[in-house]
Design an enzyme around this catalytic site. Structure first.
Site, PDB file in Angstrom:
ATOM      1  N   GLY A 111      32.906  41.361  44.030  1.00 35.49           N
ATOM      2  CA  GLY A 111      33.902  40.349  43.712  1.00 35.49           C
ATOM      3  C   GLY A 111      34.447  40.555  42.311  1.00 35.49           C
ATOM      4  O   GLY A 111      33.691  40.705  41.356  1.00 35.49           O
TER       5      GLY A 111
ATOM      6  N   TYR B 154      42.806  46.591  52.445  1.00 35.59           N
ATOM      7  CA  TYR B 154      42.189  45.380  51.904  1.00 35.59           C
ATOM      8  C   TYR B 154      43.259  44.380  51.492  1.00 35.59           C
ATOM      9  O   TYR B 154      44.169  44.704  50.733  1.00 35.59           O
ATOM     10  CB  TYR B 154      41.322  45.750  50.711  1.00 35.59           C
ATOM     11  CG  TYR B 154      40.417  44.638  50.250  1.00 35.59           C
ATOM     12  CD1 TYR B 154      39.124  44.520  50.744  1.00 35.59           C
ATOM     13  CD2 TYR B 154      40.858  43.696  49.331  1.00 35.59           C
ATOM     14  CE1 TYR B 154      38.289  43.499  50.327  1.00 35.59           C
ATOM     15  CE2 TYR B 154      40.029  42.670  48.911  1.00 35.59           C
ATOM     16  CZ  TYR B 154      38.746  42.581  49.409  1.00 35.59           C
ATOM     17  OH  TYR B 154      37.922  41.560  49.001  1.00 35.59           O
ATOM     18  N   SER B 155      43.137  43.160  51.999  1.00 33.80           N
ATOM     19  CA  SER B 155      44.151  42.144  51.718  1.00 33.80           C
ATOM     20  C   SER B 155      43.518  40.766  51.647  1.00 33.80           C
ATOM     21  O   SER B 155      42.979  40.257  52.638  1.00 33.80           O
ATOM     22  CB  SER B 155      45.237  42.151  52.805  1.00 33.80           C
ATOM     23  OG  SER B 155      46.151  41.090  52.599  1.00 33.80           O
TER      24      SER B 155
ATOM     25  N   SER C  90      35.708  37.941  45.277  1.00 35.87           N
ATOM     26  CA  SER C  90      35.804  38.232  46.708  1.00 35.87           C
ATOM     27  C   SER C  90      34.491  38.160  47.465  1.00 35.87           C
ATOM     28  O   SER C  90      34.483  38.295  48.691  1.00 35.87           O
ATOM     29  CB  SER C  90      36.442  39.607  46.925  1.00 35.87           C
ATOM     30  OG  SER C  90      37.823  39.528  46.687  1.00 35.87           O
TER      31      SER C  90
ATOM     32  N   ALA D 206      46.615  35.779  38.476  1.00 32.96           N
ATOM     33  CA  ALA D 206      46.942  34.960  37.305  1.00 32.96           C
ATOM     34  C   ALA D 206      47.790  33.750  37.634  1.00 32.96           C
ATOM     35  O   ALA D 206      48.016  32.913  36.766  1.00 32.96           O
ATOM     36  CB  ALA D 206      47.669  35.819  36.267  1.00 32.96           C
TER      37      ALA D 206
END
Length: 346
Positions: free
Chosen positions: A299, A166-167, A76, A141
């Site tokens: 991240g 958070y998205s 991220s 995944a």
């Protein structure tokens, strides 16, 4: 990826604080033993840290199979790169942060309480759009196209517009907006606007390439299985980036030092009002026990966890990484940041 739990003040165990205090006043001596605890207490195979503080540079590592030159997946942290591109486009008057998504992607966001006519680009950047996070279903995944990721999100209930949640879906949508506005992919725009000007020679958007550039170490799941090969389309514009420690330090130093955005737009990026102090636009603050606030991002992607943090002027930057998905002891990260950014005695 930041959450309300991890972004508020995190209690640091007395044992960890004692280990930091036992060192000398120098950052190097205070932090190196703590970095080793990521292996012993955090149960990671290896950890590495690169610090730039003015003209001083320091690298440290613990465990085996990790090096300063390694390429790794940054998860991220990709979001800071995408936000920088979007804010540059805003500075060029090619889009407005107050524009609704509907203006660029008509009809895309419809369902389960989501409505692109009422979701602005600013809301996507600040995680206040209400769009459900598609990774909650895919678990990082399942490779998806951007449209498939959005459809997965829209099958889930909205968390409600205006609230921080958070998205990664919001950043996938921003990647689609960048293509609509510029005619180029988010990867191409990030290369042209950020990667090439800063000479981030170890940074790339791999697309569907499952392998890492050389040199690189191995990446491990929590159970110890080797998951170095990974299809980056599990994350797309929300987490595709491959990079190095040196490049991330250089990127955050340039960003916070004002080399990538005009002053007004850098202030916009660092504004946290929309997310009630938790998150800016592709970057977030953490206030340390000594009162210092650092800016950056973390991240997480299968086989890799990375954290970059910098002083507000970008002169002091630290990036650390581990070669597995998570750190077992959540107190280690805030303890490390405190050791790096809080002078002894403050």
């Amino acid at each position: 990826m930041p959450s309300l739990r991890t972004l508020v003040a995190i209690p640091v165990s007395l044992a960890l604080l004692a280990s930091v205090a036992a060192g000398s006043a120098s950052s190097a001596e205070a932090t190196d033993p703590l970095l080793s605890q990521f292996v012993s207490k955090g149960r990671v195979p290896a950890a590495a840290l690169l610090e730039h503080d003015g003209d001083d540079v320091r690298y440290a590592s613990a465990g085996r199979g990790i090096s300063r030159a390694d390429h790794f997946r940054a998860g991220s942290i990709t979001k800071t790169f995408i936000a920088t591109v979007v804010l540059q486009l805003a500075a060029e008057h090619r889009l407005s942060l107050s524009d609704p998504v509907e203006r660029y992607l008509p009809g895309l966001l419809r369902g389960q309480g989501a409505d692109g006519r009422r979701i602005t680009l600013r809301a996507l950047l600040s995680h206040t759009s209400g769009l459900a996070d598609f990774t909650g279903i895919t678990r990082g995944a399942v490779p998806l196209t951007p449209l498939q990721a959005v459809r997965v999100s829209l099958a889930l209930p909205s968390t409600g517009p205006g609230r921080y949640a958070y998205s990664s879906t919001g950043y996938v949508v921003l990647g689609m907006v960048v293509r609509r506005v510029t005619g180029h992919s988010y990867a191409a725009e990030a290369r042209r606007r950020v990667i090439t000007p800063l000479r981030l020679t170890g940074t790339s958007f791999p697309g569907a390439r499952r392998t890492l550039p050389a040199p690189h170490g191995r990446a491990y799941a929590a159970d110890g299985s080797d998951i170095t090969r990974l299809d980056p389309r599990v994350a797309g514009a929300a987490g595709e980036l491959v990079t190095t420690l040196d490049d991330l330090d250089r990127f955050y130093a340039a960003l916070l030092g004002g080399r990538l955005l005009p002053p007004h737009w850098l202030r916009e990026m660092l504004g946290t009002r929309a997310a009630r102090g938790v998150y800016g636009l592709g970057i977030f603050p953490v206030k340390l026990p000594c009162g210092t606030t650092v800016w950056g991002h973390n991240g997480r992607i299968a086989g890799s966890y990375v954290r970059s943090a910098a002083s507000a002027d970008g002169r002091h930057v630290v990036t650390f990484r581990v070669n597995t998905t998570a750190v077992a002891d959540p107190a280690l990260e805030p303890a490390l940041l405190t050791a790096e950014f809080c002078p002894r005695g403050r």
